[in-house]
Design a protein around this motif. Structure first.
Motif, PDB file in Angstrom:
ATOM      1  N   LYS A  43      -8.478  57.063-138.833  1.00  0.00           N
ATOM      2  CA  LYS A  43      -7.581  57.385-139.950  1.00  0.00           C
ATOM      3  C   LYS A  43      -7.083  56.107-140.624  1.00  0.00           C
ATOM      4  N   ILE A  44      -6.902  55.039-139.851  1.00  0.00           N
ATOM      5  CA  ILE A  44      -6.413  53.771-140.403  1.00  0.00           C
ATOM      6  C   ILE A  44      -7.463  53.144-141.309  1.00  0.00           C
ATOM      7  N   LEU A  45      -8.727  53.094-140.855  1.00  0.00           N
ATOM      8  CA  LEU A  45      -9.804  52.515-141.660  1.00  0.00           C
ATOM      9  C   LEU A  45     -10.383  53.508-142.666  1.00  0.00           C
ATOM     10  N   ASN A  46     -10.047  54.767-142.480  1.00  0.00           N
ATOM     11  CA  ASN A  46     -10.535  55.841-143.345  1.00  0.00           C
ATOM     12  C   ASN A  46     -12.069  55.903-143.342  1.00  0.00           C
ATOM     13  N   GLU A  47     -12.654  55.835-142.144  1.00  0.00           N
ATOM     14  CA  GLU A  47     -14.110  55.913-142.008  1.00  0.00           C
ATOM     15  C   GLU A  47     -14.485  56.272-140.576  1.00  0.00           C
ATOM     16  N   ARG A  48     -15.723  56.676-140.425  1.00  0.00           N
ATOM     17  CA  ARG A  48     -16.269  56.961-139.091  1.00  0.00           C
ATOM     18  C   ARG A  48     -16.858  55.674-138.539  1.00  0.00           C
ATOM     19  N   ARG A  49     -16.594  55.396-137.263  1.00  0.00           N
ATOM     20  CA  ARG A  49     -17.107  54.186-136.627  1.00  0.00           C
ATOM     21  C   ARG A  49     -17.902  54.560-135.384  1.00  0.00           C
ATOM     22  N   ASN A  50     -19.033  53.895-135.197  1.00  0.00           N
ATOM     23  CA  ASN A  50     -19.855  54.075-134.008  1.00  0.00           C
ATOM     24  C   ASN A  50     -19.540  52.966-133.014  1.00  0.00           C
ATOM     25  N   TYR A  51     -19.531  53.327-131.745  1.00  0.00           N
ATOM     26  CA  TYR A  51     -19.361  52.328-130.693  1.00  0.00           C
ATOM     27  C   TYR A  51     -20.148  52.769-129.464  1.00  0.00           C
ATOM     28  N   SER A  52     -20.526  51.799-128.648  1.00  0.00           N
ATOM     29  CA  SER A  52     -21.279  52.073-127.425  1.00  0.00           C
ATOM     30  C   SER A  52     -20.494  51.554-126.234  1.00  0.00           C
ATOM     31  N   VAL A  53     -20.662  52.222-125.097  1.00  0.00           N
ATOM     32  CA  VAL A  53     -19.932  51.849-123.887  1.00  0.00           C
ATOM     33  C   VAL A  53     -20.916  51.709-122.733  1.00  0.00           C
ATOM     34  N   TYR A  54     -20.837  50.568-122.035  1.00  0.00           N
ATOM     35  CA  TYR A  54     -21.594  50.327-120.813  1.00  0.00           C
ATOM     36  C   TYR A  54     -20.627  50.396-119.643  1.00  0.00           C
ATOM     37  N   LEU A  55     -20.952  51.213-118.652  1.00  0.00           N
ATOM     38  CA  LEU A  55     -20.154  51.301-117.438  1.00  0.00           C
ATOM     39  C   LEU A  55     -20.974  50.759-116.276  1.00  0.00           C
ATOM     40  N   PRO A  56     -20.389  49.922-115.420  1.00  0.00           N
ATOM     41  CA  PRO A  56     -21.143  49.392-114.278  1.00  0.00           C
ATOM     42  C   PRO A  56     -21.528  50.509-113.312  1.00  0.00           C
ATOM     43  N   ALA A  57     -22.507  50.227-112.475  1.00  0.00           N
ATOM     44  CA  ALA A  57     -23.041  51.238-111.554  1.00  0.00           C
ATOM     45  C   ALA A  57     -21.979  51.785-110.606  1.00  0.00           C
ATOM     46  N   SER A  58     -21.029  50.969-110.221  1.00  0.00           N
ATOM     47  CA  SER A  58     -20.016  51.407-109.249  1.00  0.00           C
ATOM     48  C   SER A  58     -18.894  52.233-109.885  1.00  0.00           C
ATOM     49  N   TYR A  59     -18.909  52.387-111.187  1.00  0.00           N
ATOM     50  CA  TYR A  59     -17.795  53.038-111.884  1.00  0.00           C
ATOM     51  C   TYR A  59     -17.574  54.480-111.415  1.00  0.00           C
ATOM     52  N   LYS A  60     -18.638  55.233-111.227  1.00  0.00           N
ATOM     53  CA  LYS A  60     -18.507  56.646-110.835  1.00  0.00           C
ATOM     54  C   LYS A  60     -17.907  56.803-109.441  1.00  0.00           C
ATOM     55  N   ASN A  61     -18.195  55.862-108.544  1.00  0.00           N
ATOM     56  CA  ASN A  61     -17.741  55.983-107.159  1.00  0.00           C
ATOM     57  C   ASN A  61     -16.406  55.311-106.886  1.00  0.00           C
ATOM     58  N   ASN A  62     -15.963  54.428-107.764  1.00  0.00           N
ATOM     59  CA  ASN A  62     -14.700  53.695-107.574  1.00  0.00           C
ATOM     60  C   ASN A  62     -13.718  54.043-108.688  1.00  0.00           C
ATOM     61  N   VAL A  63     -13.141  55.202-108.593  1.00  0.00           N
ATOM     62  CA  VAL A  63     -12.248  55.681-109.646  1.00  0.00           C
ATOM     63  C   VAL A  63     -11.000  54.810-109.772  1.00  0.00           C
ATOM     64  N   ASP A  64     -10.521  54.277-108.663  1.00  0.00           N
ATOM     65  CA  ASP A  64      -9.281  53.488-108.678  1.00  0.00           C
ATOM     66  C   ASP A  64      -9.499  52.008-108.966  1.00  0.00           C
ATOM     67  N   LYS A  65     -10.739  51.554-108.992  1.00  0.00           N
ATOM     68  CA  LYS A  65     -11.020  50.135-109.220  1.00  0.00           C
ATOM     69  C   LYS A  65     -10.699  49.751-110.655  1.00  0.00           C
ATOM     70  N   LYS A  66     -10.132  48.567-110.828  1.00  0.00           N
ATOM     71  CA  LYS A  66      -9.829  48.061-112.175  1.00  0.00           C
ATOM     72  C   LYS A  66     -10.967  47.149-112.615  1.00  0.00           C
ATOM     73  N   TYR A  67     -11.406  47.317-113.853  1.00  0.00           N
ATOM     74  CA  TYR A  67     -12.520  46.546-114.397  1.00  0.00           C
ATOM     75  C   TYR A  67     -12.050  45.741-115.604  1.00  0.00           C
ATOM     76  N   ILE A  68     -12.663  44.611-115.800  1.00  0.00           N
ATOM     77  CA  ILE A  68     -12.461  43.833-117.015  1.00  0.00           C
ATOM     78  C   ILE A  68     -13.226  44.539-118.135  1.00  0.00           C
ATOM     79  N   VAL A  69     -12.636  44.580-119.323  1.00  0.00           N
ATOM     80  CA  VAL A  69     -13.310  45.189-120.481  1.00  0.00           C
ATOM     81  C   VAL A  69     -13.629  44.087-121.476  1.00  0.00           C
TER      82      VAL A  69
END
Length: 135
Positions: A51-77
């Motif tokens: 709404k701020i930019l008044n446009e649609r934006r595409n973005y991609s997300v990579y999650l490390p392999a351990s992400y699904k099994n370590n719900v409480d782990k904190k990751y650098i973004v």
């Protein structure tokens, strides 16, 4: 009118050629038809309506392999600006290999990578003063 006579060896050669051609066509068509099991998935692509930019934006997300099994782990973004598809694949591949290769002298922790695609590079990376003066 000419009569064509075929011997048994001519018929055998004709069948052999036909079999080879059919095998070649089958092999060729089979190599282009890939199942979904053969795809390598590195991340997932999303779209957000800003709404701020008044446009649609595409973005991609990579999650490390351990992400699904370590719900409480904190990751650098890491945020990748100017992040088209090729840059997303490049950065996430480097991050993945620099984390998983034990023989590297420099290893990095597992990262979440968010790659944001541009819509207007000049508008997004230069100040309005720059655009007024040089635009």
């Amino acid at each position: 009118m000419a009569t064509i006579r075929m011997t048994s060896s001519d018929i055998l050669t004709s069948r052999t050629i036909t079999t080879i051609i059919c095998f070649f066509i089958f092999s060729l068509s089979n190599s282009f038809a890939q199942s979904h099991d053969n795809f390598l998935v590195i991340g997932q692509r999303y779209t957000i309506n800003s709404k701020i930019l008044n446009e649609r934006r595409n973005y991609s997300v990579y999650l490390p392999a351990s992400y699904k099994n370590n719900v409480d782990k904190k990751y650098i973004v890491a945020y990748v600006l100017d992040g088209d598809r090729s840059k997303f694949l490049e950065v996430s591949g480097i991050a993945q290999s620099m984390h998983s290769d034990a023989n590297l002298k420099l290893q990095i922790p597992e990262l979440i990578i968010v790659s944001i695609e541009n819509t207007d590079r000049t508008k997004e990376f230069y100040s309005y003063k720059f655009i007024e003066l040089f635009g």
